[in-house]
Motif scaffolding. Structure first.
Motif, PDB file in Angstrom:
ATOM      1  N   ALA A 141      -8.373 -28.846 -15.377  1.00 48.32           N
ATOM      2  CA  ALA A 141      -9.832 -29.007 -15.337  1.00 48.32           C
ATOM      3  C   ALA A 141     -10.398 -28.483 -14.019  1.00 48.32           C
ATOM      4  O   ALA A 141     -11.414 -27.771 -13.999  1.00 48.32           O
ATOM      5  CB  ALA A 141     -10.194 -30.476 -15.533  1.00 48.32           C
ATOM      6  N   CYS A 142      -9.704 -28.836 -12.919  1.00 43.00           N
ATOM      7  CA  CYS A 142     -10.174 -28.343 -11.617  1.00 43.00           C
ATOM      8  C   CYS A 142      -9.969 -26.836 -11.493  1.00 43.00           C
ATOM      9  O   CYS A 142     -10.773 -26.128 -10.868  1.00 43.00           O
ATOM     10  CB  CYS A 142      -9.445 -29.076 -10.489  1.00 43.00           C
ATOM     11  N   GLY A 143      -8.877 -26.311 -12.079  1.00 48.17           N
ATOM     12  CA  GLY A 143      -8.652 -24.865 -12.074  1.00 48.17           C
ATOM     13  C   GLY A 143      -9.742 -24.126 -12.831  1.00 48.17           C
ATOM     14  O   GLY A 143     -10.194 -23.049 -12.404  1.00 48.17           O
ATOM     15  N   LEU A 144     -10.192 -24.698 -13.962  1.00 47.32           N
ATOM     16  CA  LEU A 144     -11.299 -24.096 -14.707  1.00 47.32           C
ATOM     17  C   LEU A 144     -12.572 -24.093 -13.881  1.00 47.32           C
ATOM     18  O   LEU A 144     -13.376 -23.148 -13.956  1.00 47.32           O
ATOM     19  CB  LEU A 144     -11.519 -24.862 -16.019  1.00 47.32           C
ATOM     20  N   THR A 197     -15.527 -18.524  -9.511  1.00 43.68           N
ATOM     21  CA  THR A 197     -15.217 -17.102  -9.386  1.00 43.68           C
ATOM     22  C   THR A 197     -16.225 -16.262 -10.163  1.00 43.68           C
ATOM     23  O   THR A 197     -16.751 -15.251  -9.666  1.00 43.68           O
ATOM     24  CB  THR A 197     -13.788 -16.823  -9.892  1.00 43.68           C
ATOM     25  N   VAL A 198     -16.509 -16.679 -11.403  1.00 46.02           N
ATOM     26  CA  VAL A 198     -17.478 -15.959 -12.230  1.00 46.02           C
ATOM     27  C   VAL A 198     -18.856 -15.982 -11.581  1.00 46.02           C
ATOM     28  O   VAL A 198     -19.613 -15.002 -11.631  1.00 46.02           O
ATOM     29  CB  VAL A 198     -17.524 -16.560 -13.646  1.00 46.02           C
ATOM     30  N   ALA A 199     -19.162 -17.097 -10.912  1.00 47.42           N
ATOM     31  CA  ALA A 199     -20.472 -17.209 -10.251  1.00 47.42           C
ATOM     32  C   ALA A 199     -20.525 -16.401  -8.961  1.00 47.42           C
ATOM     33  O   ALA A 199     -21.578 -16.315  -8.318  1.00 47.42           O
ATOM     34  CB  ALA A 199     -20.777 -18.674  -9.979  1.00 47.42           C
ATOM     35  N   GLY A 200     -19.387 -15.847  -8.544  1.00 47.63           N
ATOM     36  CA  GLY A 200     -19.355 -15.030  -7.341  1.00 47.63           C
ATOM     37  C   GLY A 200     -19.171 -15.807  -6.059  1.00 47.63           C
ATOM     38  O   GLY A 200     -19.324 -15.255  -4.963  1.00 47.63           O
ATOM     39  N   VAL A 201     -18.821 -17.091  -6.159  1.00 46.42           N
ATOM     40  CA  VAL A 201     -18.662 -17.918  -4.960  1.00 46.42           C
ATOM     41  C   VAL A 201     -17.297 -17.697  -4.313  1.00 46.42           C
ATOM     42  O   VAL A 201     -17.173 -17.640  -3.086  1.00 46.42           O
ATOM     43  CB  VAL A 201     -18.860 -19.410  -5.312  1.00 46.42           C
ATOM     44  N   ALA A 202     -16.236 -17.569  -5.140  1.00 44.41           N
ATOM     45  CA  ALA A 202     -14.878 -17.485  -4.594  1.00 44.41           C
ATOM     46  C   ALA A 202     -14.577 -16.137  -3.968  1.00 44.41           C
ATOM     47  O   ALA A 202     -13.781 -16.033  -3.044  1.00 44.41           O
ATOM     48  CB  ALA A 202     -13.867 -17.785  -5.701  1.00 44.41           C
ATOM     49  N   GLY A 203     -15.189 -15.084  -4.439  1.00 44.80           N
ATOM     50  CA  GLY A 203     -14.963 -13.753  -3.882  1.00 44.80           C
ATOM     51  C   GLY A 203     -13.556 -13.258  -4.111  1.00 44.80           C
ATOM     52  O   GLY A 203     -12.918 -13.538  -5.123  1.00 44.80           O
ATOM     53  N   TYR A 227     -10.899 -14.121  -2.748  1.00 43.51           N
ATOM     54  CA  TYR A 227      -9.853 -15.152  -2.621  1.00 43.51           C
ATOM     55  C   TYR A 227      -9.793 -16.069  -3.847  1.00 43.51           C
ATOM     56  O   TYR A 227      -9.296 -17.181  -3.780  1.00 43.51           O
ATOM     57  CB  TYR A 227     -10.097 -15.984  -1.359  1.00 43.51           C
ATOM     58  N   TRP A 228     -10.306 -15.584  -4.980  1.00 40.18           N
ATOM     59  CA  TRP A 228     -10.378 -16.459  -6.150  1.00 40.18           C
ATOM     60  C   TRP A 228      -9.025 -17.010  -6.610  1.00 40.18           C
ATOM     61  O   TRP A 228      -8.955 -18.164  -7.045  1.00 40.18           O
ATOM     62  CB  TRP A 228     -11.109 -15.738  -7.295  1.00 40.18           C
ATOM     63  N   PRO A 229      -7.886 -16.249  -6.515  1.00 36.62           N
ATOM     64  CA  PRO A 229      -6.611 -16.868  -6.930  1.00 36.62           C
ATOM     65  C   PRO A 229      -6.240 -18.089  -6.089  1.00 36.62           C
ATOM     66  O   PRO A 229      -5.726 -19.089  -6.593  1.00 36.62           O
ATOM     67  CB  PRO A 229      -5.596 -15.743  -6.759  1.00 36.62           C
ATOM     68  N   VAL A 230      -6.543 -17.996  -4.782  1.00 35.30           N
ATOM     69  CA  VAL A 230      -6.246 -19.121  -3.885  1.00 35.30           C
ATOM     70  C   VAL A 230      -7.137 -20.313  -4.229  1.00 35.30           C
ATOM     71  O   VAL A 230      -6.693 -21.466  -4.231  1.00 35.30           O
ATOM     72  CB  VAL A 230      -6.442 -18.698  -2.417  1.00 35.30           C
ATOM     73  N   LEU A 283      -7.642 -25.611  -6.243  1.00 41.20           N
ATOM     74  CA  LEU A 283      -8.318 -26.643  -7.034  1.00 41.20           C
ATOM     75  C   LEU A 283      -7.389 -27.247  -8.079  1.00 41.20           C
ATOM     76  O   LEU A 283      -7.447 -28.442  -8.361  1.00 41.20           O
ATOM     77  CB  LEU A 283      -9.560 -26.049  -7.706  1.00 41.20           C
ATOM     78  N   TYR A 284      -6.511 -26.437  -8.660  1.00 38.89           N
ATOM     79  CA  TYR A 284      -5.533 -26.976  -9.606  1.00 38.89           C
ATOM     80  C   TYR A 284      -4.640 -28.008  -8.905  1.00 38.89           C
ATOM     81  O   TYR A 284      -4.417 -29.106  -9.411  1.00 38.89           O
ATOM     82  CB  TYR A 284      -4.669 -25.859 -10.193  1.00 38.89           C
ATOM     83  N   GLY A 285      -4.118 -27.615  -7.705  1.00 38.07           N
ATOM     84  CA  GLY A 285      -3.256 -28.533  -6.955  1.00 38.07           C
ATOM     85  C   GLY A 285      -3.980 -29.805  -6.565  1.00 38.07           C
ATOM     86  O   GLY A 285      -3.416 -30.909  -6.645  1.00 38.07           O
ATOM     87  N   ALA A 286      -5.253 -29.680  -6.153  1.00 43.42           N
ATOM     88  CA  ALA A 286      -6.026 -30.861  -5.773  1.00 43.42           C
ATOM     89  C   ALA A 286      -6.230 -31.781  -6.974  1.00 43.42           C
ATOM     90  O   ALA A 286      -6.105 -33.006  -6.875  1.00 43.42           O
ATOM     91  CB  ALA A 286      -7.377 -30.444  -5.200  1.00 43.42           C
TER      92      ALA A 286
END
Length: 201
Positions: free
Chosen positions: A20-23, A29-35, A37-40, A45-48
């Motif tokens: 859920a956090c990974g989604l 990423t789609v919103a352009g916030v992650a840039g 570094y989106w894989p990180v 977020l998945y790990g958290a």
């Protein structure tokens, strides 16, 4: 083995929360916030999510239900009666033991008395101990001691000890019955108080 563990993890709360956090990370990423570094971001977020997931609940072992315990004790009482019938006992002790076993049988009656008994774990334990341990031990030690007494007479008779033991067990059964009766009386009084209170309101 590995496959079953993998499947268990896929269904676990850690994976569900992490996914859920990974989604959410993919959404950023789609919103352009992650840039770039989106894989990180997604992995972080998945790990958290996996870390904050509530722990898996281990179900308790399936212990016997009170009704099942009473069924087992009832069967043991039947075997105890068969055992006692094969043993030669003095008339006084035989009569006292017969009355005691009748009390046990009444408490274990499959109807509502057993339902009352099943609600009291300490009472179930006391009755099971008496049927499975106390009474058989009384009869067996009487039999053994009586044989030795024939070889070396003197001292307090085994018959007297047996009668004393059965008297103690009878008193214990009376206290147990009185406690259960008191419980039902309190239940009746509580219901009376409830009805009277409801009638006043």
């Amino acid at each position: 083995m590995v496959t079953s563990r993998a499947l268990a993890y896929l269904e676990s709360k850690k994976n569900l929360w992490g996914s859920a956090c990974g989604l959410l990370g993919l959404g950023l990423t789609v919103a352009g916030v992650a840039g770039a570094y989106w894989p990180v971001v997604v992995a972080g977020l998945y790990g958290a999510g996996a870390l904050v997931a509530p722990p898996e609940r281990t179900p308790p072992p399936p212990f016997e239900r009170p009704s099942e315990q009473l069924d087992a004790v009832r069967e043991d009482l039947g075997r105890l009666r068969e055992y006692v019938a094969e043993v030669e006992l003095p008339p006084a002790a035989e009569g006292k033991l017969s009355e005691l076993l009748d009390v046990y049988a009444a408490l274990l009656d499959p109807g509502w008395p057993a339902q009352v008994l099943a609600a009291e774990p300490d009472a179930v334990h006391a009755l099971a101990r008496a049927v499975r341990l106390d009474v058989p031990e009384c009869v067996d030690t009487y039999n053994r001691t009586r044989w030795w007494t024939r070889l070396t007479p003197g001292g307090e008779s085994p018959e007297r000890h047996l009668e004393r033991q059965l008297s103690v067990l009878s008193e214990e059964a009376e206290r147990l019955t009185a406690d259960l009766q008191d419980r039902e009386a309190r239940r009746q009084q509580t219901h009376t108080a409830y009805l009277e209170e409801r009638g006043r309101s």
